[in-house]
Design an enzyme around this catalytic site. Structure first.
Site, PDB file in Angstrom:
ATOM      1  N   HIS A  98      40.958  53.093 -83.263  1.00  0.00           N
ATOM      2  CA  HIS A  98      41.605  52.511 -82.076  1.00  0.00           C
ATOM      3  C   HIS A  98      40.568  51.834 -81.187  1.00  0.00           C
ATOM      4  CE1 HIS A  98      44.315  52.307 -78.550  1.00  0.00           C
ATOM      5  NE2 HIS A  98      43.229  52.639 -77.872  1.00  0.00           N
ATOM      6  N   GLU A  99      39.447  52.507 -80.962  1.00  0.00           N
ATOM      7  CA  GLU A  99      38.399  51.922 -80.121  1.00  0.00           C
ATOM      8  C   GLU A  99      37.797  50.686 -80.782  1.00  0.00           C
ATOM      9  OE1 GLU A  99      38.252  52.786 -77.151  1.00  0.00           O
ATOM     10  OE2 GLU A  99      39.482  54.580 -77.412  1.00  0.00           O
ATOM     11  N   HIS A 102      39.732  47.688 -79.955  1.00  0.00           N
ATOM     12  CA  HIS A 102      39.363  47.031 -78.690  1.00  0.00           C
ATOM     13  C   HIS A 102      38.169  46.095 -78.893  1.00  0.00           C
ATOM     14  CE1 HIS A 102      42.213  49.084 -76.256  1.00  0.00           C
ATOM     15  NE2 HIS A 102      41.686  50.279 -76.404  1.00  0.00           N
ATOM     16  N   HIS A 106      38.043  42.094 -78.234  1.00  0.00           N
ATOM     17  CA  HIS A 106      36.997  41.436 -77.449  1.00  0.00           C
ATOM     18  C   HIS A 106      36.403  40.265 -78.216  1.00  0.00           C
ATOM     19  CE1 HIS A 106      32.935  41.803 -75.119  1.00  0.00           C
ATOM     20  NE2 HIS A 106      33.700  40.849 -74.630  1.00  0.00           N
TER      21      HIS A 106
END
Length: 229
Positions: A98-99, A102, A106
């Site tokens: 999940h991270e 991100h 980006h």
């Protein structure tokens, strides 16, 4: 005797956030006991996902805490908590993926992520200054000043609203990556997905809580104004 019935709103807010938090912790604990077939650690998976996405300028760091995982766009650092970093469970791998979602957002200049990053200063100001300004306005009998505090808190609600698509998209990306790259299989994917859905509920709860708090501030400000009239 005057009774501030808006405290019921505070109670509702606390219950909503409490339920979401317990759901996340309970789901994580359940699937934290389920190891992945390949024996990967969450850190291994994070590095693999970043590399496969062509991201080589993001550092993976270990951070203290339980489920304190996050990605910092400004620093280009992906931080995995003690409960996740070296963990081989499907729960930990889901969180790490999940991270990474991100970080990929980006890299792709995902618009909602950029919007959330830009709204952080306003949300911080709103969170820190809204209550002091409202209290000062009520003490001084200035409805206008109190309303300024209410407007500032609205930025907190806006931030929570912007956060939802960012988090939902990161989870969607995570599950697709884990499945398409054969990092997790079958029931392992199901477990990771349940963990991420439980995590998403905490963001929904945060938005509901912020809306309830805003409603309470409006009621308090308006009732004081009516009493003076």
């Amino acid at each position: 005797m005057y009774i501030d019935y808006t405290y019921y709103l505070v109670l509702i807010s606390a219950v909503v956030c409490g339920i979401a938090s317990m759901k996340l912790k309970g789901t994580f604990r359940k699937y934290d006991k389920v190891g992945n077939y390949n024996g990967y650690t969450a850190q291994d998976v994070a590095q693999t996902i970043l590399n496969s996405a062509g991201i080589y300028d993001v550092t993976i760091e270990r951070v203290r805490g339980n489920l304190s995982d996050h990605y910092s766009p400004k620093e280009k650092v992906l931080r995995l908590s003690d409960s996740v970093y070296n963990n081989t469970s499907v729960a930990a791998i889901g969180v790490a993926a999940h991270e990474c979602g991100h970080a990929i957002q980006h890299q792709e200049d995902y618009a909602p992520l950029k919007l959330r990053s830009c709204s952080v200063p306003l949300a911080t100001i709103g969170s820190n200054l809204s209550w002091p300004i409202i209290v000062l306005g009520l003490i001084l009998g200035s409805t206008g000043l109190a309303k300024v505090g209410v407007y500032l808190f609205a930025f907190v609600v806006l931030f929570q609203l912007i956060t939802l698509p960012v988090e939902f998209d990161a989870s969607k990306r995570a599950i697709m990556i884990l499945e398409n790259n054969s990092i997790l299989y079958g029931e392992e994917i199901t477990g990771a997905e349940k963990v991420l859905k439980a995590a998403a509920l905490t963001y929904v709860a945060a938005l509901i809580s912020a809306i309830i708090q805003l409603l309470r501030l409006v009621i308090i400000t308006q009732s004081r104004s009516n009493r003076r009239d």
